[in-house]
Scaffold this motif. Sequence first.
Motif, PDB file in Angstrom:
ATOM      1  N   TRP A 111      -0.641  -0.412   0.872  1.00  0.00           N
ATOM      2  CA  TRP A 111      -1.638  -1.174   1.635  1.00  0.00           C
ATOM      3  C   TRP A 111      -2.928  -0.384   1.780  1.00  0.00           C
ATOM      4  N   SER A 112      -2.816   0.907   2.170  1.00  0.00           N
ATOM      5  CA  SER A 112      -4.041   1.671   2.388  1.00  0.00           C
ATOM      6  C   SER A 112      -4.785   1.930   1.077  1.00  0.00           C
ATOM      7  N   LEU A 113      -4.024   2.104  -0.027  1.00  0.00           N
ATOM      8  CA  LEU A 113      -4.689   2.317  -1.312  1.00  0.00           C
ATOM      9  C   LEU A 113      -5.430   1.059  -1.758  1.00  0.00           C
ATOM     10  N   LEU A 114      -4.802  -0.108  -1.472  1.00  0.00           N
ATOM     11  CA  LEU A 114      -5.451  -1.380  -1.829  1.00  0.00           C
ATOM     12  C   LEU A 114      -6.685  -1.620  -0.960  1.00  0.00           C
ATOM     13  N   LEU A 115      -6.621  -1.111   0.263  1.00  0.00           N
ATOM     14  CA  LEU A 115      -7.714  -1.347   1.208  1.00  0.00           C
ATOM     15  C   LEU A 115      -8.898  -0.413   0.965  1.00  0.00           C
TER      16      LEU A 115
END
Length: 657
Positions: A111-115
Amino acid sequence: MVLIAKLRDALSVAERDPELVRSQLEAFGHQVPLLYFILLVNTAAVAIMHVNCAPAWLSIYFPAALCALCVVRCIRWWQCRHRVLTDNQAVPELRKLTWLAGLFAIAFSSWSLLLFPYGTAYEQTQVAFYMATTVVGCVFCLMHLRAAAMLLLSIVILSFSTFLVFTGYPVFIAMAVDMTLVGVALAFIIQLYCRTFADVVHAQRELQASQQKTQRLSDDNFRLASIDSLTDLPNRRSFFASLRALSEQALSSGNGFNVGLIDLDGFKQVNDIYGHASGDLVLQEVGSRLLSLAEPGIFFARLGGDEFGVLAQHQLANETLVELGERICGVLSQPYRVAGNIAELSGTIGWAAFPEAGTTMAQVFERADTALYVGKESRRGTPVIFSTEHETRIRRSSLVTQELRHADLESELFLEFQPIHDVLAQRTIGLEALGRWHNARLGAVRPEEFIRIAERTELILRITEVLLHKALDEVARWPPELYLSFNLSAIDICTSARARRLIDIVMASGVPPHRVSFEITETAVTRDFEQARCSLTVIKKAGCRVSLDDFGTGYSSLSYVHRLPFDTIKIDRSFMTDVDSNSASKKIVKSVLDLCRNLGLECVVEGLETASQVEVVKALGARAMQGYLFSRPMRASAVAEYLHTTRGQDYAVQTLS
Ligand code: C2E
Ligand code: MG
Ligand code: MG
């Protein structure tokens, strides 16, 4: 290779030590709410800051789904927080948590990498900061689950650092290096902490084991201290502890209970005749017979020697007590197999009730002892319940003891003489001296009473001496063919020195020793068989004779008589009451007469009151007889007259005709 091995080791769970795993899970349980708190707060903060710059699925739905997952896990933890895992459940549970930590790490990192690409440098820095702080927080919460913490750390650090390096920005690259270094440091801390934790758990376990061992040892010691090793029954100490507890309970509740004391009759003889090893076997058998009667609320104990105790926790009615007592006496009187022989014993039991007989533990025990004492004296082999009549008896006994202690024995004691008659020669052959005591306060006291009391207080030694002097004084006045039969007590022969003292008195009197026969009862002999044998030998060596008095009332077997140096056996008068009507009594008298003939012993038949009794025993072969028919005991002054008037009388013929 080494690194991979180390990594595998770090990711493994302690399968062989499920107890350690259980402790790890338990410790982790306390951190779960904190773990989800960190995740929820951090994730929410990042998501909110990206609402305006990232698509909704990334800034709202994805993080919402992650947060929902956290909440579900939190609820699950709450539901299972009191669950106690077995050894078999612990390891799979830890494995499950490890995989879950891995999945969470992948989900949150993804999630954080996508964000990350959305928003300005500020938002990107927030994501990097989010990853760094969250991973540190979560790793600390997972500290006890080394594999889970390591897996989470590896996934997050590897994925995020790689990602940051690929951004190409020096700041992010620096951040990636920083994160990796901190991650490695964290891994060391986890490793160290887990090792310390395992050590503490092992130390605690050892402490617990040693405490359990100490407890077991102290339990064993307590058991040994309260059990009688021979019979496996509770011992005296345990009996008194239970008695104390029962009295305290009874005092506070107002309920009662019963105490019983059991004493074996005839045990000493078994010990003396068959030896102590056989005696021990008999006691073991007694113990198991008593145990067979134990039931809820009824406890047996061995108080020592051949004495046993019984506690009835709830007060029983007198009839029930008698019934229980009879059952106890019944099992005890069954024959015992001893060294290939059959021994006959019996048990007497004295009961006392709390609070009727006594309101303290000592009192109620004493009263049970009194009842036992009364039973031993007059009702052997039966149960006796303490009553006030026993109390009166005891009071009388202490009064007699007191008076006897202060009596002027020389003047208060005197003798009566009862002739022993030869029915064939039709003449008196001897006289038995019977002690009499006349006390100013008590009047005439029966010999059975004062002799018994004197025996208990050892005053008997003095009494015997006084009476023996008086008897010998009389013998000197009798025709020389008459002998004196003089009664002795067990205590008079309990040492050889005492026997010698009697001989000295005889010698000093000038009466030839062959004219003196000492009578010893069976019970006196069986008190200490070996000592009795020594003392009787001393008496015999001095030239006096010895008679076994009241034969048939005790427990001695005929073979046992043979081992003692008796000259005469006196058959107890209890057999005479029905010798002319009861064939059993007749058979007993006949067999004793035959035995005497075979062993070359003289035999005196006691207690003849009627001519028909005389006829019967005469026909059985008896010659020497004693009893009211011939004469009641008479004063010394009446002896000369008696001898003169009865010379040549045939009592049987005379009274029959
Ligand atoms: P024992 O030695 O067996 O004495 C015989 C007892 O039986 C005497 O009782 C005597 O009076 C009684 N007796 C004799 N003939 C008859 C009879 O035909 N019918 C009945 N019913 N009784 C008869 P006593 O004098 O009361 O003595 C009782 C016991 O006390 C004696 O039994 C003896 O064991 C003991 N005793 C008496 N004097 C002495 C003594 O000076 N020293 C010791 N140590 N014991 C004594
Ligand atoms: Mg006698
Ligand atoms: Mg007798």
